[in-house]
Design an enzyme around this catalytic site. Sequence first.
Site, PDB file in Angstrom:
ATOM      1  CE  LYS A  54      -3.827  -2.522   1.927  1.00  0.00           C
ATOM      2  NZ  LYS A  54      -4.747  -2.916   3.417  1.00  0.00           N
ATOM      3  CD  GLN A  98      -3.027  -4.830   6.685  1.00  0.00           C
ATOM      4  OE1 GLN A  98      -3.202  -3.847   6.050  1.00  0.00           O
ATOM      5  NE2 GLN A  98      -3.949  -5.820   6.106  1.00  0.00           N
ATOM      6  CG  ASP A 121      -9.480   0.069   5.496  1.00  0.00           C
ATOM      7  OD1 ASP A 121      -9.097  -0.083   4.359  1.00  0.00           O
ATOM      8  OD2 ASP A 121      -8.523  -0.398   5.858  1.00  0.00           O
TER       9      ASP A 121
END
Length: 295
Positions: A54, A98, A121
């Site tokens: 990422k 994460q 997200d």
Amino acid sequence: MTATIIDGNAVAAKVQDQIAAGVEKMKAEHGIVPGLATVLVGEDPASAQYVRMKQRRCAKVGIQSFGHVLPADATQEEVEKLVADLNANPEVHGILVQLPLPGHLDEERVLNLISLNKDVDGFHPVNIGRLAMKGREPTFVPCTPYGAMVLLEEAGAEFSGAEAVVLGRSNIVGLPAAMLLIHRNATVTVCHSRTKDLPAVCRRADILIAAVGRAEMVKADWVKPGAYVIDVGSNQVADPGSEKGYKWVGDVDFDEVKEVAGAITPSPGGVGPMTITMLLKNTLRGAELALAEKA
Ligand code: NDP
């Protein structure tokens, strides 16, 4: 009939070019460099690799990334303090925690803490709640289903009135994919491990999204001729003939299904590259929201 192959790498490259242009414009016109903060708790190698990937992609489109790594035994308070600091940091326009977090941490509490305007997200319960409601728009849409929708659009799928079937009901893929399809006026059926006669249900679909995590489960006779098939699945299977001894396959038996479908994504090379691309797009959007707030 042989399906059109929907090339996720090509669509991702096109969208990334647009994002890079948007980032450049934001820098030139407003002196703002969009920034993504990643939070990794522990040293799970797969998670660490996702985070590195990422960060690399951020650099490619001109987005700054701020990597934060906490030890596997970090306390709830330490993780929450880091998220609160990132919420307050004006250089950070997106926060990515994460997942999964180590078992001793309360994941939902952490996700709840992320500022709605930095929830790139799209997993904040308020964003998911808005996605579930008619006439409401979430600030951010979860990246994988968002990417799947862009691939369908690029392939020319008609959503309104279409029969759509989503295989899988996870919070990160299946459920938000179904809600996005409803927003686009498709008639949606969501299948899961208790669904009876999956092949018959799938055969109704003009649009079929497979997100079950079962290697090559969807066979040619599950698919309506001409259907759009999006394969989210990414499964490692043994491949004794190869150097590594394994290979990656999707949830769809690509070789069979491409002979029946109208359009199909490969896996790898379909939804995967789109997921990270939509994260970059959401981060640019986070910077745009920050700019609008300042005005
Ligand atoms: P989950 O394991 O969280 O969810 C799987 C879903 O599939 C569940 O709803 C489950 O049903 C259902 N399911 C499992 N087995 C069956 C079966 N035999 N018949 C019918 N339904 C079944 O997976 P995710 O949603 O996280 O991921 C799905 C796939 O997508 C995986 O291969 C994953 O690697 C991949 N993925 C790819 C991404 C990308 O960027 N390309 C990103 C995220 C995921 P139930 O709810 O009843 O248990």
